[in-house]
Write an enzyme that holds these catalytic residues in place. Structure first.
Site, PDB file in Angstrom:
ATOM      1  N   ARG A   1      44.482  37.977  26.077  1.00 41.62           N
ATOM      2  CA  ARG A   1      44.843  37.399  27.367  1.00 41.62           C
ATOM      3  C   ARG A   1      43.725  36.537  27.951  1.00 41.62           C
ATOM      4  NH1 ARG A   1      44.450  41.427  31.463  1.00 41.62           N
ATOM      5  NH2 ARG A   1      42.602  40.386  32.245  1.00 41.62           N
TER       6      ARG A   1
ATOM      7  N   ASN B   1      40.579  34.860  41.224  1.00 44.72           N
ATOM      8  CA  ASN B   1      39.838  35.043  39.970  1.00 44.72           C
ATOM      9  C   ASN B   1      38.493  34.330  40.021  1.00 44.72           C
ATOM     10  OD1 ASN B   1      41.958  36.463  38.862  1.00 44.72           O
ATOM     11  ND2 ASN B   1      42.684  34.802  37.563  1.00 44.72           N
TER      12      ASN B   1
ATOM     13  N   ARG C   1      34.305  48.140  39.769  1.00 44.28           N
ATOM     14  CA  ARG C   1      33.872  46.988  40.566  1.00 44.28           C
ATOM     15  C   ARG C   1      34.915  46.534  41.586  1.00 44.28           C
ATOM     16  NH1 ARG C   1      29.676  43.721  38.913  1.00 44.28           N
ATOM     17  NH2 ARG C   1      30.113  44.046  36.717  1.00 44.28           N
TER      18      ARG C   1
ATOM     19  N   HIS D   1      35.786  54.570  31.624  1.00 48.24           N
ATOM     20  CA  HIS D   1      36.896  53.624  31.678  1.00 48.24           C
ATOM     21  C   HIS D   1      38.121  54.162  30.941  1.00 48.24           C
ATOM     22  CE1 HIS D   1      38.846  49.606  30.718  1.00 48.24           C
ATOM     23  NE2 HIS D   1      38.644  49.504  32.012  1.00 48.24           N
TER      24      HIS D   1
END
Length: 686
Positions: free
Chosen positions: A564, A48, A405, A435
């Site tokens: 989240r 991440n 991406r 998307h």
């Protein structure tokens, strides 16, 4: 309201994201999480962070280099100050992650699993390791000798290198680099001995064999320390009109490997002269994040830490469930024609999506298939089903997002494959990412075209469907599917803006539609009627939506949010957000589903969506938010939200302190992901 008060309304997006990654790190530190899973969470934390620097840190750095403050888009903080804050937070988190890793290693030793380094290799392990080095490591080695006179070769983005220093008799130095190739397994499992498992990282294997690698040099001393560079991950598309869109993206992906450096991580025990030599060679400056780290980098590789057959140190695998009365053996179209069905992966099997497409590919009455694709699995049954359909004479149209991406190359490969097989490809809409997650097919029934389809919150990806929570609605509702079909028409003729009677779409209608839904709750609460807003999303970073939620809170609307990741909203502030509560759940699965619920005077309006409440989702992407009309599914979604909201094991409280404190109370323990699986198990077998 003063300017300062306005600025204090938001948590900065980048800092909020780092707090999300801190929640991932909490999982690595949680002793109730199985031991090898804790190591894998460390890997997720590191992975991440790599992406954060490639994308978000790089964006802030570009603001600084452009001579701008960036205060308006960064929530009131100066870009230069933000870069400093990010670096300090990351240094602290990296330090914490090293402490957690040390604790995990001690716990592994209690389980007879030993991570050894080059100084701990036993004499009877040397022959095995030498053979392993000669056969599997040495042929893949990329070794670079550096000099003052020659420029540094291009270092790969996010690859780890051993920076080697050779010291000669006359105290002169020679420097080199060894690339830790992705072709090498990072973890070398040695033969088991007396019930003990031994693992050495390939980095330490290389350290052990440094004299073999550099045997042509007559040095007196040799040392090796790890470094890693992270580069700007933004794609720069050239304006060459002779190139196709795919060629431009493909070239940009290749150029990403030589993007500007934004982060340099090094082993803090490295010699100062080696460090300075490398920094000078790479042109690293004070706008880049220079982070002292531990002995090992690229801890993302811990995501693939070997299981060693120790299932007791892993999460129990769940068997994805079937949906009651939705058969995988019979025609899925016949079932959907009768009623809508909801599939909630990974609790339910993803096979329903593949079954739907395979049936459409074979069914002689199916004439057209239209689908959006954002991220495909490396081996995709979805793609093969669409190719199969084209070979069977169906008109197959795929809107594939080439700019997803870090999945660009995989999507390009599949796009070329599908195009070669006769699939009609649409490469999105200029200036917008597609998307939305949807599919519609047209089937000839009694000389009429009847539509069937699905709308989802997640990618049609078999791999992520095992670990991402996502809703997929299967429907034959002709009114909804007529709207979905209009979105595909927009892809083909995007200068025409369509009107939709049922779905909510970005970029034209999302903000306005949600404002209207929120305003309705404000109106109802002012009239003394029941009012609430319940939202489950990945991220909330649109300041406009935050302000609108503050308006609702001030009016007295009770708002419950499960977010989240990024949350720029500050809950629980008197006079601004005292009626808003926000929690975040980080657990075994990645919470990815998006759900919006509005009380509507106790006649709830419920939606699933591909869109978060982020500026990019609202203004810069093609998104679809779909209403739920089936009352049983509506009830099901409300109940699953209630389960998540009741979590008092893995839920964290999001607030102005940003300490990620766990939500604890005296009620019976509820771990939402496990309770949700139990909910669906009982539903299936009840």
């Amino acid at each position: 309201m003063t300017k300062n008060e306005k600025q204090n309304q938001y948590i900065n997006r980048e800092i909020s994201w780092l707090q999300f990654n801190a929640r991932v790190l909490q999982e690595a530190n949680d002793e109730s999480v199985p031991l090898i899973e804790r190591l894998r969470f460390l890997g997720i934390f590191s992975n991440n962070l790599d992406e954060f620097f490639k994308v978000r840190y790089a964006t802030v750095k570009r603001i600084v280099e452009a001579g701008k403050t960036g205060k308006s888009e960064l929530g009131g903080i100066r870009a230069t100050q933000l870069l400093e804050e990010i670096t300090q937070v990351v240094i602290d988190q990296q330090s914490e992650s090293l402490e957690i890793l040390s604790k995990i290693r001690l716990d592994l030793e209690k389980e007879n699993i030993f991570l050894i380094n080059e100084t701990q290799i036993l004499p009877d392990q040397i022959e095995f390791l030498r053979n392993y080095f000669l056969e599997k490591v040495s042929p893949a080695l990329v070794t670079i000798i550096l000099s003052e006179d020659v420029g540094l070769p291009n270092l790969k983005d996010s690859a780890a290198y051993l920076a080697v220093k050779m010291t000669y008799k006359d105290k002169s130095n020679r420097f080199g680099l060894i690339e830790i190739s992705k072709q090498m397994d990072r973890f070398v499992v040695l033969p088991k001995k007396e019930g003990k498992n031994f693992i050495i990282m390939v980095d330490d294997l290389l350290r052990f064999f440094l004299d073999d690698i550099f045997n042509i040099f007559s040095y007196e001393e040799i040392t090796a320390h790890m470094i890693k560079i992270t580069r700007d991950g933004e794609l720069d598309l050239d304006s060459d009109l002779s190139k196709s869109f795919i060629e431009k993206i493909s070239d940009s992906v290749k150029h990403r490997s030589i993007g500007d450096p934004v982060r340099f991580v090094y082993d803090k025990t490295i010699e100062q002269d080696t460090l300075q030599f490398l920094l000078n060679k790479m042109g690293i400056d004070n706008h880049d994040s220079i982070i002292p780290g531990g002995r090992y980098h690229n801890r993302r590789d811990y995501m693939g830490f070997p299981s060693l057959g120790r299932n007791d140190l892993l999460y129990n695998k769940i068997e994805p469930l079937r949906v009651k009365k939705l058969s995988l053996e019979e025609s899925i179209f016949k079932s959907i024609a009768q009623k809508d069905y909801l599939v909630y992966t990974p609790y339910h099997t993803f096979s329903y999506v593949v079954k739907f497409l395979r049936e459409a590919a074979l069914d002689p009455t199916v004439k057209t298939i239209k689908i959006t694709i954002y991220r495909l699995a490396q081996i995709s049954h979805v793609a093969s089903s669409l190719i199969n359909a084209a070979k069977n004479g169906k008109k197959v149209t795929v809107s594939i997002e080439i700019q997803a991406r870090f999945d660009e190359q995989n999507n390009i490969d599949y796009a070329e494959q599908m195009e070669n097989e006769g699939v009609n490809l649409i490469f999105g809409v200029q200036g917008l990412k597609v998307h939305s997650k949807m599919c519609v097919i047209e089937r000839e029934e009694n000389e009429k075209l009847v539509r069937y389809g699905f709308i989802s919150t997640g990618n049609f990806n078999e791999s992520t469907a095992k670990i991402y929570t996502d809703f997929t609605l299967f429907t034959a509702n002709q009114k909804v599917l007529k709207d979905i079909n209009k979105v595909f028409n927009f892809f083909e003729i995007n200068y025409k803006i369509y009107r939709y009677k049922h779905i909510i779409t970005s970029p034209h209608y999302t903000e306005k539609a949600f404002y209207k839904l929120i305003d309705n709750e404000i109106k109802n609460v002012k009239e003394g009627k029941p009012a609430y807003i319940r939202v489950k999303i990945n991220s909330l970073s649109s300041y406009k939506m935050v302000d609108k939620l503050y308006d609702a809170s001030r009016a007295g609307v009770k708002i419950q949010m499960i977010v989240r990741g990024i949350c720029c909203l500050i809950p629980g502030i008197e006079g601004m957000s005292e009626n808003i509560e926000v929690i975040s759940i980080v657990d075994k699965f990645l919470e990815h589903s998006r759900l919006y619920m509005f009380c509507n005077n106790n006649e709830p309006k419920v939606y699933i969506s591909s869109a978060d409440w982020m500026t990019r989702n609202i203004e810069n992407r093609v998104e679809v938010t779909c209403p739920i009309y089936d009352e049983s599914i509506k009830k099901e979604l409300i109940e699953t939200f209630d389960i998540c909201w009741s979590d008092n094991v893995k839920a964290r409280l999001l607030n102005i302190e940003q300490k990620n404190e766990y939500k604890r109370n005296s009620l019976p323990k509820v771990r939402a992901q496990f309770a949700t699986y139990e909910y669906y198990y009982n539903k299936l077998n009840g």
